[in-house]
Write a protein that holds these residues in place. Structure first.
Motif, PDB file in Angstrom:
ATOM      1  N   VAL A 402      -9.403   6.592   5.805  1.00  0.00           N
ATOM      2  CA  VAL A 402      -9.244   5.970   7.020  1.00  0.00           C
ATOM      3  C   VAL A 402      -8.494   7.309   7.691  1.00  0.00           C
ATOM      4  CG1 VAL A 402      -7.679   4.335   8.404  1.00  0.00           C
ATOM      5  CG2 VAL A 402      -8.938   3.603   6.368  1.00  0.00           C
ATOM      6  N   GLN A 403      -7.434   7.777   7.321  1.00  0.00           N
ATOM      7  CA  GLN A 403      -6.670   8.792   8.108  1.00  0.00           C
ATOM      8  C   GLN A 403      -7.727  10.159   8.481  1.00  0.00           C
ATOM      9  OE1 GLN A 403      -3.166  10.015   5.832  1.00  0.00           O
ATOM     10  NE2 GLN A 403      -3.734  12.325   6.637  1.00  0.00           N
ATOM     11  N   ASP A 404      -8.530  10.199   7.592  1.00  0.00           N
ATOM     12  CA  ASP A 404      -9.554  11.651   7.855  1.00  0.00           C
ATOM     13  C   ASP A 404     -10.948  11.246   8.501  1.00  0.00           C
ATOM     14  OD1 ASP A 404      -7.422  13.105   6.739  1.00  0.00           O
ATOM     15  OD2 ASP A 404      -8.079  12.884   4.848  1.00  0.00           O
ATOM     16  N   ASP A 405     -11.066   9.897   8.654  1.00  0.00           N
ATOM     17  CA  ASP A 405     -12.265   9.401   9.454  1.00  0.00           C
ATOM     18  C   ASP A 405     -13.587   9.906   8.316  1.00  0.00           C
ATOM     19  OD1 ASP A 405     -13.848   8.071  11.057  1.00  0.00           O
ATOM     20  OD2 ASP A 405     -13.842   9.588  12.463  1.00  0.00           O
ATOM     21  N   TRP A 406     -13.346   9.202   7.054  1.00  0.00           N
ATOM     22  CA  TRP A 406     -14.386   9.267   6.075  1.00  0.00           C
ATOM     23  C   TRP A 406     -15.184  10.464   5.836  1.00  0.00           C
ATOM     24  CZ3 TRP A 406     -13.940   4.595   3.608  1.00  0.00           C
ATOM     25  CH2 TRP A 406     -13.412   3.570   4.513  1.00  0.00           C
ATOM     26  N   PRO A 407     -14.690  11.522   5.474  1.00  0.00           N
ATOM     27  CA  PRO A 407     -15.343  12.870   5.259  1.00  0.00           C
ATOM     28  C   PRO A 407     -15.995  12.708   3.952  1.00  0.00           C
ATOM     29  CG  PRO A 407     -12.692  13.102   5.050  1.00  0.00           C
ATOM     30  CD  PRO A 407     -12.987  11.770   5.204  1.00  0.00           C
ATOM     31  N   GLU A 408     -17.203  13.614   3.979  1.00  0.00           N
ATOM     32  CA  GLU A 408     -18.158  13.835   3.111  1.00  0.00           C
ATOM     33  C   GLU A 408     -17.714  14.099   1.684  1.00  0.00           C
ATOM     34  OE1 GLU A 408     -20.935  16.916   4.199  1.00  0.00           O
ATOM     35  OE2 GLU A 408     -22.285  16.510   2.710  1.00  0.00           O
ATOM     36  N   TYR A 409     -16.611  15.212   1.840  1.00  0.00           N
ATOM     37  CA  TYR A 409     -16.123  15.596   0.596  1.00  0.00           C
ATOM     38  C   TYR A 409     -14.774  16.400   0.968  1.00  0.00           C
ATOM     39  CZ  TYR A 409     -17.707  20.188   2.135  1.00  0.00           C
ATOM     40  OH  TYR A 409     -18.229  21.394   2.861  1.00  0.00           O
ATOM     41  N   TYR A 410     -13.975  16.629  -0.227  1.00  0.00           N
ATOM     42  CA  TYR A 410     -12.493  17.115  -0.014  1.00  0.00           C
ATOM     43  C   TYR A 410     -12.584  18.338  -0.779  1.00  0.00           C
ATOM     44  CZ  TYR A 410     -10.672  12.935   2.142  1.00  0.00           C
ATOM     45  OH  TYR A 410     -10.334  12.170   3.196  1.00  0.00           O
ATOM     46  N   ASP A 411     -11.715  19.182  -0.612  1.00  0.00           N
ATOM     47  CA  ASP A 411     -11.744  20.687  -1.000  1.00  0.00           C
ATOM     48  C   ASP A 411     -10.557  20.859  -1.990  1.00  0.00           C
ATOM     49  OD1 ASP A 411     -14.154  21.405  -0.102  1.00  0.00           O
ATOM     50  OD2 ASP A 411     -13.376  23.115   0.924  1.00  0.00           O
ATOM     51  N   GLY A 412     -10.256  21.889  -3.014  1.00  0.00           N
ATOM     52  CA  GLY A 412      -9.053  22.308  -3.518  1.00  0.00           C
ATOM     53  C   GLY A 412      -9.192  21.614  -4.995  1.00  0.00           C
ATOM     54  N   ARG A 413      -8.465  22.373  -5.772  1.00  0.00           N
ATOM     55  CA  ARG A 413      -8.244  21.828  -7.258  1.00  0.00           C
ATOM     56  C   ARG A 413      -8.053  20.335  -7.287  1.00  0.00           C
ATOM     57  NH1 ARG A 413      -7.519  24.348 -11.797  1.00  0.00           N
ATOM     58  NH2 ARG A 413      -7.708  26.550 -11.629  1.00  0.00           N
ATOM     59  N   ARG A 414      -7.070  19.483  -6.488  1.00  0.00           N
ATOM     60  CA  ARG A 414      -6.821  18.379  -6.635  1.00  0.00           C
ATOM     61  C   ARG A 414      -7.536  17.651  -5.284  1.00  0.00           C
ATOM     62  NH1 ARG A 414      -5.267  19.879 -10.664  1.00  0.00           N
ATOM     63  NH2 ARG A 414      -3.399  20.384 -11.285  1.00  0.00           N
ATOM     64  N   GLY A 415      -8.097  18.230  -4.718  1.00  0.00           N
ATOM     65  CA  GLY A 415      -9.254  17.674  -3.570  1.00  0.00           C
ATOM     66  C   GLY A 415      -7.978  17.017  -2.492  1.00  0.00           C
ATOM     67  N   ARG A 416      -7.118  18.005  -2.032  1.00  0.00           N
ATOM     68  CA  ARG A 416      -6.228  17.365  -0.875  1.00  0.00           C
ATOM     69  C   ARG A 416      -6.554  18.012   0.252  1.00  0.00           C
ATOM     70  NH1 ARG A 416      -1.088  20.446  -2.231  1.00  0.00           N
ATOM     71  NH2 ARG A 416      -0.382  19.338  -0.376  1.00  0.00           N
TER      72      ARG A 416
END
Ligand code: GLC
Length: 464
Positions: A402-416
């Protein structure tokens, strides 16, 4: 459960609906006003399958039926030897509607226009899984036995079951021919494709009309292929500490039928990261098994789908959930869940991705986190009693989505981090979340999305 997140996800899904001559026929991949659309404004077959599940669980099958017939209309129908045209039976990776009013036209993309020109091996599979869910939820047998639908099923089977250069019951594919749609070293016999292949063949076995004489040889071929495929994957893809020990002590250059090390795997190729990472209990299906090659990477979609469809055994499914629980930070992360672990780095990244900056380590397909996969985590997790894990993953996801407006994917080792080149307002991120939360709310709906075959509550493959 977070009602606001649910409402927003539904709104996003509804806003993504595409119509053709007044009928809803699919959902666009994303509508991010700030990024160039490229082909994200098209209806992708694999992306729409997840929207279809959300609509079906919500009692809205109409759009799904229209999508299914649209895909049949676009399916390639000419038998040909022309290497620039799609093979007969191919379902498009995506399609778009152009023009307006009565001049509206449908155009499919079979990979000719896609970045890196990859043909979608998976489109026919997702079409079959969407059809199976549609028939299961609506009971619309008239649609199932419609001659054009039956013909489309046979064409998908012709395309995917005819033997070519294979020595195994698994399916041989080029790099990037599925969700991971650019070069990532996933050519050969990737687990993601084998799990989809198995689930789709089970669906076809369920959907083919037994009273249609033209179907007899297909049904026979399916009955023969499915147990071999299950045996092969359960035996040769499975990795746990015991099996790793076996591989570590393999003899080499074994010839003929008595060979133990059938694929001539060199123990020296076992990667360092795996030695300490693999827990005492738990296991997973390897990323790829082929001549002289095991890909030790963990791929979420293939593993979870194999469990959901009964390709993995019950014991393997339980072991996979144990692994996920023990390696939660790596495989689920802060915004769930990791597509592939670990990332390719350094020389591996250079050679296997061709220095692809979008797929640099811990980004996009190369170790990024993909919320769309939540539906599969919920499907398998809730069936195996891992309710707490599913709840935790969902509540972490909904806050960020909700905060990020439904991104396709997240980056980083832990996906932050929001993925560097991720679209916002990505439809399947909302759909994946919605399906998961619908299942969590009413677990009896799991049966409606039961992949594999409806044979007396068991999976379709004969016990091996
Ligand atoms: C990306 C994904 C692919 C998806 C497409 C549309 O290319 O890798 O799997 O279908 O976007 O969302």
């Amino acid at each position: 459960m977070n009602q606001e997140a649910r409402q927003r996800a539904w709104r996003l899904l509804e806003e993504s609906v595409v119509t053709y001559r007044g009928q809803p026929v699919g959902t666009v991949a994303a509508h991010d006003p700030e990024t160039e659309a490229l082909n994200y404004d098209q209806v992708f077959t694999r992306d729409f399958a997840i929207s279809a599940f959300a609509f079906l669980l919500d009692g809205r099958p109409e759009i799904v039926r229209h999508f299914l017939t649209t895909a049949v209309r676009l399916q390639s129908h000419e038998r040909q030897l022309d290497c620039f045209k799609p093979g007969e039976g191919l379902i498009p990776a995506s399609f778009k509607v152009t023009g307006d009013g009565v001049d509206e036209r449908l155009t499919g993309d079979f990979g000719e226009a896609a970045i890196a020109r990859v043909a979608p091996v998976d489109s026919g599979f997702w079409w079959l899984l969407t059809l199976q869910a549609y028939v299961r939820v609506t009971g619309d047998q008239a649609f199932r036995v419609d001659p054009s639908v039956q013909e489309a099923i046979r064409l998908v089977l012709d395309l995917s079951m005819t033997s070519r250069f294979d020595m195994f019951p698994t399916m041989l594919v080029p790099d990037g021919s599925f969700m991971i749609d650019r070069r990532m070293g996933v050519y050969g016999y990737p687990i993601d494709i084998q799990a989809q292949f198995f689930a789709a063949l089970c669906a076809a076995a369920d959907l083919l009309d037994a009273d249609e004489p033209a179907n007899a040889r297909y049904r026979e071929a399916l009955n023969e292929r499915l147990p071999h495929l299950a045996h092969h994957v359960r035996t040769y893809y499975w990795l746990d500490l015991e099996r790793l020990n076996q591989i570590y002590r393999y003899g080499m250059e074994e010839y003929g039928p008595g060979a133990v090390n059938k694929f001539n795997i060199h123990p020296d190729a076992i990667p360092d990261w795996l030695m300490d990472w693999l827990p005492e209990t738990g296991g997973y299906l390897l990323g790829n098994v082929g001549p002289g090659r095991l890909d030790y990477r963990y791929f979420a979609q293939g593993n979870l789908l194999a469990c959901a469809a009964g390709l993995a055994t019950e014991a393997q499914t339980a072991a996979l959930m144990q692994l996920i629980a023990q390696r939660y930070d790596d495989l689920i992360g802060q915004v769930p869940l990791k597509l592939c672990f670990p990332a390719l780095e350094g020389q591996d990244w250079r050679l296997l991705t061709g220095c692809d900056p979008k797929n640099r380590p811990w980004s996009y397909h190369n170790g990024g986190n993909w919320p769309v996969l939540l539906w599969l985590l919920a499907l398998v997790g809730l069936r195996t009693g891992a309710d707490e894990l599913v709840e935790r993953a969902l509540s972490d996801a909904e806050r960020r989505l909700v905060q990020d407006d439904w991104p396709e994917y997240y980056d980083g080792r832990r996906g932050r981090l929001v993925g560097q080149q991720a679209r916002r307002r990505q439809t399947w991120s909302a759909a994946g979340y919605l399906v998961a939360s619908q299942l969590l709310e009413r677990p009896e709906r799991i049966e409606l999305l039961h992949l594999g075959r409806t044979v007396e509550g068991a999976s379709c493959a004969a016990p091996v």
